[in-house]
Design an enzyme around this catalytic site. Sequence first.
Site, short mmCIF file in Angstrom:
data_model
loop_
_atom_site.label_atom_id
_atom_site.label_comp_id
_atom_site.label_asym_id
_atom_site.label_seq_id
_atom_site.Cartn_x
_atom_site.Cartn_y
_atom_site.Cartn_z
N HIS A 1 0.84 -1.20 0.00
CA HIS A 1 0.00 0.00 0.00
C HIS A 1 0.88 1.26 0.00
CE1 HIS A 1 -4.01 -1.73 0.61
NE2 HIS A 1 -3.52 -2.52 1.54
N ASP B 1 -7.28 -2.83 -1.29
CA ASP B 1 -8.24 -3.59 -0.47
C ASP B 1 -9.62 -3.29 -1.02
OD1 ASP B 1 -6.06 -4.22 1.11
OD2 ASP B 1 -6.62 -2.90 2.76
N GLU C 1 -5.88 -12.24 4.00
CA GLU C 1 -6.91 -11.20 3.90
C GLU C 1 -7.65 -11.35 2.57
OE1 GLU C 1 -4.48 -7.71 6.37
OE2 GLU C 1 -4.42 -7.71 4.17
N HIS D 1 -7.42 -8.18 0.22
CA HIS D 1 -6.16 -7.54 -0.15
C HIS D 1 -5.54 -8.18 -1.40
CE1 HIS D 1 -2.19 -5.56 0.91
NE2 HIS D 1 -1.81 -6.50 0.06
#
Length: 199
Positions: free
Chosen positions: A108, A115, A179, A182
């Site tokens: 990120h 996300d 995740e 993600h």
Amino acid sequence: MISQGLVNIQELDPAILVDLKYSTTDNFVGKDVYGDLTRAYLQPEMGARLVQAHKLLQKANPGYKFLVYDAARPNSVQYELWKALDLLKIPEASKTQYVADPKIGSNHNFGCAIDLTVADEKGVPLDMGTKYDFFGPLAYPRSEAEMLRQGKLTSKQIANRKILRAAMTQSGFTQNTTEWWHYDGMSKKAARAKYGMIK
């Protein structure tokens, strides 16, 4: 973000929905850590891939749209998220499963990760089995088969995740193993070499 060469996702594709969770209080920190940052940005290459993925999603599932929860993130915020894990009593050994060490950076922090989830025709997010930023095996793509066997996830919830996964992976993104929301556009090493960190 713009001065560092990043692009606003919604300028590339206005149909993509954005709800930056870290510019709200609806996140694991419980406060707005983004301040003035209320739009989602990515490196141009990543943005083009996201637009392609959105087209694939809509072709396979007319009416569905991406709903973006986070994109490019300043490294200064990464430090805040890292510190917040201490307040949640996350063991030191487990911290990097949920938040990248800010000294190294998250994808990120290079504008190369996103996300997101999928929203239906009414803009309502599909049921993915957990909320965004859920810490634990229920959110792990690698544990889906086991969670299904244990009755903790339904086949519908996993099918919803696969709708997102199909569009993203076909467009060159890689699924994070812990995740479901993600996706990385390239390795952290490649992102660091090509783009440098967003301060």
